[in-house]
Design a protein around this motif. Structure first.
Motif, PDB file in Angstrom:
ATOM      1  N   VAL A  81       0.858  -1.191   0.000  1.00 49.38           N
ATOM      2  CA  VAL A  81       0.000   0.000   0.000  1.00 49.38           C
ATOM      3  C   VAL A  81       0.894   1.241   0.000  1.00 49.38           C
ATOM      4  O   VAL A  81       1.931   1.251   0.659  1.00 49.38           O
ATOM      5  N   ALA A  88      -5.913   4.926   2.972  1.00 47.24           N
ATOM      6  CA  ALA A  88      -5.900   3.625   2.294  1.00 47.24           C
ATOM      7  C   ALA A  88      -5.280   2.559   3.193  1.00 47.24           C
ATOM      8  O   ALA A  88      -5.766   1.420   3.257  1.00 47.24           O
ATOM      9  N   LEU A  92      -7.372  -0.786   4.526  1.00 50.96           N
ATOM     10  CA  LEU A  92      -6.964  -2.160   4.248  1.00 50.96           C
ATOM     11  C   LEU A  92      -6.567  -2.904   5.517  1.00 50.96           C
ATOM     12  O   LEU A  92      -6.747  -4.125   5.603  1.00 50.96           O
ATOM     13  N   SER A 131      -3.603  -3.289  -5.072  1.00 47.76           N
ATOM     14  CA  SER A 131      -4.842  -2.638  -5.475  1.00 47.76           C
ATOM     15  C   SER A 131      -4.886  -2.541  -6.992  1.00 47.76           C
ATOM     16  O   SER A 131      -3.866  -2.361  -7.656  1.00 47.76           O
ATOM     17  N   THR A 132      -6.100  -2.666  -7.539  1.00 47.71           N
ATOM     18  CA  THR A 132      -6.261  -2.479  -8.977  1.00 47.71           C
ATOM     19  C   THR A 132      -6.127  -0.996  -9.289  1.00 47.71           C
ATOM     20  O   THR A 132      -6.214  -0.145  -8.406  1.00 47.71           O
ATOM     21  N   SER A 135      -8.015   2.003  -7.526  1.00 43.30           N
ATOM     22  CA  SER A 135      -8.842   1.531  -6.409  1.00 43.30           C
ATOM     23  C   SER A 135      -8.053   1.470  -5.108  1.00 43.30           C
ATOM     24  O   SER A 135      -8.366   0.670  -4.239  1.00 43.30           O
ATOM     25  N   THR A 136      -7.017   2.277  -4.978  1.00 40.63           N
ATOM     26  CA  THR A 136      -6.203   2.254  -3.764  1.00 40.63           C
ATOM     27  C   THR A 136      -7.081   2.468  -2.535  1.00 40.63           C
ATOM     28  O   THR A 136      -7.818   3.438  -2.451  1.00 40.63           O
ATOM     29  N   SER A 138      -9.462   0.392  -1.676  1.00 38.91           N
ATOM     30  CA  SER A 138     -10.640  -0.441  -1.849  1.00 38.91           C
ATOM     31  C   SER A 138     -10.322  -1.847  -1.374  1.00 38.91           C
ATOM     32  O   SER A 138      -9.202  -2.336  -1.543  1.00 38.91           O
ATOM     33  N   LYS A 140     -11.088  -4.468  -2.765  1.00 39.52           N
ATOM     34  CA  LYS A 140     -10.836  -5.330  -3.920  1.00 39.52           C
ATOM     35  C   LYS A 140      -9.359  -5.299  -4.274  1.00 39.52           C
ATOM     36  O   LYS A 140      -8.808  -4.261  -4.615  1.00 39.52           O
ATOM     37  N   LEU A 141      -8.723  -6.484  -4.187  1.00 35.13           N
ATOM     38  CA  LEU A 141      -7.290  -6.584  -4.447  1.00 35.13           C
ATOM     39  C   LEU A 141      -7.014  -7.648  -5.492  1.00 35.13           C
ATOM     40  O   LEU A 141      -7.826  -8.561  -5.713  1.00 35.13           O
ATOM     41  N   TYR A 330      -9.202 -12.295  -7.871  1.00 29.17           N
ATOM     42  CA  TYR A 330      -9.390 -11.139  -6.998  1.00 29.17           C
ATOM     43  C   TYR A 330      -9.616 -11.587  -5.558  1.00 29.17           C
ATOM     44  O   TYR A 330     -10.061 -12.715  -5.284  1.00 29.17           O
TER      45      TYR A 330
END
Length: 843
Positions: A81, A88, A92, A131-132, A135-136, A138, A140-141, A330
């Protein structure tokens, strides 16, 4: 170049095999592979033998790299991160509950063991979580395996031809898959990493780049705008072998232009296509084809392959990638960390075609369609229509809201809307265009489409703060824009890249200090975005802290006026030449030679124009001055005895010195020498000017070269970036200043002031005087000019009143000189806009 057969099974964590080869090169030193391996082993021991989930708040520093390699080599799944996004990190940590959190601080790695062992079910293949794009923070990784990382590193090393003598500058964050792929592929081949967190607009970046023999760097599309701004195409970079580009589509005309520039300058441009879900790279465009086929993404990377699947209702199919670098899948919750591989191929979401020459071309985005009034609208096509008209744009929207489009720069949005409505066959009310100084972008340089959509939301302009002390973090871009009169301020800009100088530095730093609290010494090299993310300032007490250069300018100015009024005698004018040299080296020696010369010319103009204007008025109102004074030539042709015509000697000598150094640095080989050895160059300048200090050379002028010697000392202070160098400059001052003026107090003042600039980062000032100190420092030149006419009027009343009365007059003249150019520019813009409107065709 293909991979060495001996390295076909090597990994980027197998460091010791490269022994004493340089692995990490920084501005401060070199770390060999053997030394790097030892540091990695130490952190492996600290992490423990049991496999645990580790979160690393990443920076572009050695400790982050060591922590990354330790976690990967020891098999601990790592969640990477960006450290500069604390929200962020917190998000996470809350979502995935890592067993260990790693942070770097002040050259040390902090290990926060949140509990012993692990509380997680971690799949044995899981190695890295990223992170995508966009989407930092988020939940969803992207789940990546060790094999994903190694295969992608081998593939990149093969098509880039990375060899052990190559050295890549770290221009992108480690937490970004593109930046991380540079690290992995270079370490795999035993090559070097020129480690830095500096921006490409920072001149210090290019100093490090040259000194460490960097052969490549990575860029995103927005980087090329910054490179254009700093004159990269004309830079002398003898070791540069290639530049890579990814992180979004670079316009074909820019690809062609930069590819041709590279051909002329002897380096290659590699345009690449990828995604975090593919561990980084899926395709690359061979450099010899870039100028001819700039709109394509090229061919699959070694080991990968593409196919195109049809999409119902669309003329082009979806690009699908297969290769060993395709992610495991994901993760959207903590439970997903137990999953193994859930996908075998990557459906990119991009619409593509394969040309007759075998090159792939992305022609749109499967998800970038909206349905408006029953019509299917391709948002990529909207951007291409505007691009064809020479307009940079970002289009987004929804079925309900219609199109929302941001266009960069000043354009006739009504006319552009009319063109789009006609071309797309849409109702006028469904298309909304918004002009912006810059298209909103994510930290990776990609377009921030949610921010574009936010342009359609009704806004009320925030009121200007009633009290400047209430300025906050959100005001940082506005403060830069107002103090530098630059409406085009972006988060990646710095004071230096915005052409700030010593005159604007004071006003800006005082206002930033009010908004952010105590500023770091290098704030002028930090980006607007970095400054905006600083923590909230502590409640201000009775004392504030300001830079020594600001305090010295303010105090010296008061002392000059007081000495002329004969309230007290404390000579400080010569100290201001030390400060001038110090600020010149900090703010004027940036960018290419042509950019430097333009900056020098602007700085001279800001001194000469108000000085000449005021002296001309003084000439008309009194009998004290001559025509030579108006043209700042009294030092050359005026009387040798001290008369009123010498009142403006300080301004004349400052202008002479600035002209001299501008002429000096206009010589190409001297300019190159200063860039390659900035401190040695400054010392050489001190040595040359000491010839006049000790009367070894008589220049035939009464004052310029002794002043030049003090200016050069200040220059050397600014370039003294280590303890030994600071000690050397301090010793030079202590040895050379005493005895010159035959006035111990004046000499002590210069030496003490220079030592303060050298060793003290900030000086205490009563909080109630903080802004006043800033005003006096910023207006020091103007106070010096105007006091010659003001104090004779007030002196018969009171010497104290004479001193105090000169200060607001000088500040007022400073404010007037700042306001007039801004007002004139706004008038020009208004009259220009009105003229354009009158010429515009009617509907």
């Amino acid at each position: 170049m293909s991979l060495d057969p001996d390295l076909s099974e090597a990994t980027f964590t197998d460091l010791i095999r490269y022994g004493d080869r340089p692995a990490i090169l920084t501005a401060g030193g070199v770390l060999s592979y053997r030394e790097l391996a030892a540091r990695v082993d130490d952190v492996v021991v600290r992490l423990g033998a049991e496999r645990r989930l580790v979160l690393l708040a990443a920076r572009n520093d050695v400790d982050t790299l060591v922590a990354y390699l330790a976690a990967i080599s020891a098999g601990h799944p790592l969640l990477l991160v960006p450290a500069d996004k604390p929200a962020a990190v917190d998000s996470l940590v809350a979502a995935y509950e890592p067993d260990v959190v790693l942070r770097t601080s002040d050259g040390a790695l902090e290990l926060d063991e949140r509990w012993p062992g692990t509380r997680h079910d971690l799949h044995p293949d899981l190695a890295l979580l990223l992170s995508t794009s966009g989407s930092t923070g988020s939940p969803k990784l992207v789940r990546l395996s060790r094999r994903n990382l190694e295969e992608n590193a081998r593939s990149i090393a093969q098509y880039l031809g990375i060899g052990p003598d190559d050295r890549a500058a770290t221009t992108l964050p480690f937490s970004y898959c593109y930046g991380l792929s540079v690290v992995n592929s270079y370490l795999l081949q035993g090559a070097g990493l020129v480690l830095t967190d500096l921006s490409v607009v920072d001149p210090c970046f290019w100093d490090v780049f040259r000194e460490r023999g960097a052969t490549s760097f990575a860029a995103v599309p927005y980087s090329f705008d910054l490179l254009d701004r700093v004159g990269f195409a004309d830079m002398d970079l003898p070791n540069l072998r290639y530049v890579t580009q990814a992180g979004g589509r670079l316009a074909p005309e820019k690809v062609r232009s930069w590819a041709e520039t590279g051909q002329r300058r002897g380096w290659d441009l590699f345009v690449m296509y990828g995604a975090t879900e593919a561990t980084a790279r899926m395709a690359y465009l061979p450099p010899d084809l870039a100028a001819e086929y700039p709109g394509t993404i090229g061919v699959p990377v070694p080991g990968g392959s593409f196919r195109i699947d049809p999409v119902d209702g669309l003329p082009h199919g979806e690009l699908v990638y297969t290769g060993p670098n395709v992610m495991l899948g994901y993760a959207e919750s903590l439970e997903d960390l137990a999953l193994g591989r859930t996908i075998d191929e990557l459906r990119t979401g991009d619409l593509a075609r394969r040309n007759a020459n075998g090159l792939y071309e992305v022609v749109g985005r499967k998800s970038r369609f909206v349905k408006i009034a029953g019509l299917r609208v391709d948002l990529g096509q909207v951007e291409q229509i505007l691009s064809g008209m020479g307009v940079a744009a970002a289009a987004t929207g929804s079925d309900d809201d219609g199109l929302v489009i941001a266009v960069e720069g000043e354009h006739d949005t009504a006319l552009l809307t009319k063109v789009l409505v006609s071309d797309l066959g849409l109702p006028r009310a469904s298309v909304r265009l918004h002009a912006a100084e810059r298209l909103p972008r994510l930290p990776t340089g990609k377009i921030d489409y949610p921010a574009v959509r936010g342009l359609a939301a009704p806004k009320t302009a925030p009121p200007a703060p009633e009290d400047p002390r209430r300025e906050s973090l959100a005001d940082v871009p506005r403060i830069f824009a107002e103090c530098l009169d630059r409406p085009d301020v972006t988060p990646t800009d710095t004071f230096v890249s915005l052409d700030g100088d010593s005159l604007s530095y004071v006003a800006l730093s005082v206002r930033l200090e009010a908004a952010l609290g105590r500023l770091p010494a290098d704030w002028h090299l930090q980006t607007v975005g970095e400054l905006s993310r600083r923590g909230k300032p502590r409640r201000r007490g009775l004392v504030s802290f300001l830079e020594p250069s600001i305090v010295l300018r303010a105090v010296a100015t008061i002392c000059i006026v007081a000495a002329h009024v004969e309230l007290f005698t404390f000579h400080t004018a010569h100290l201001l030449f030390v400060v001038a040299g110090f600020n010149f080296a900090r703010f004027q020696l940036t960018g290419t030679r042509s950019a430097r010369l333009r900056r020098h010319a602007r700085s001279l103009t800001k001194i000469v124009v108000p000085s000449v204007a005021f002296i001309a008025v003084a000439y008309l109102l009194t009998d004290d001055y001559s025509i030579a004074n108006i043209f700042l030539l009294n030092g050359m042709v005026g009387p040798q005895e001290v008369t009123s015509e010498w009142h403006f000697w300080f301004v004349e000598m400052l202008v002479y010195v600035l002209i001299a150094v501008t002429a000096l640095l206009a010589v190409p080989w001297l300019d190159r020498l200063e860039r390659r050895a900035p401190f040695a160059f400054a010392l050489g300048l001190v040595a040359i000017t000491l010839l006049s200090r000790y009367d070894i050379v008589d220049p035939g002028l009464p004052k310029p070269l002794p002043v030049f010697w003090l200016f050069a000392l200040g220059w050397a202070v600014a370039r003294a970036d280590g303890t030994v160098r600071r000690l050397l400059v301090s010793a030079l001052a202590v040895l050379t200043v005493p005895g010159f003026f035959d006035h111990p107090l004046r000499e002590a003042t210069i030496v003490v002031g220079l030592l303060l600039l050298t060793w003290v980062p900030a000086l205490p000032v009563p909080s109630v005087l903080r802004r006043v100190t800033g005003w006096l420092a910023a207006a020091s030149l103007y106070i010096y000019l105007t006091h010659w006419l003001v104090y004779p009027v007030l002196l018969p009343i009171s010497p104290v009143l004479a001193v105090v009365g000169c200060l607001p007059v000088g500040v007022g003249y400073w404010a007037l000189c700042r306001w007039l150019p801004i007002a004139f520019a706004r008038w020009r813009r208004r009259t220009g806009s009105a003229g354009s409107a009158m010429k515009a065709p009617t509907a």
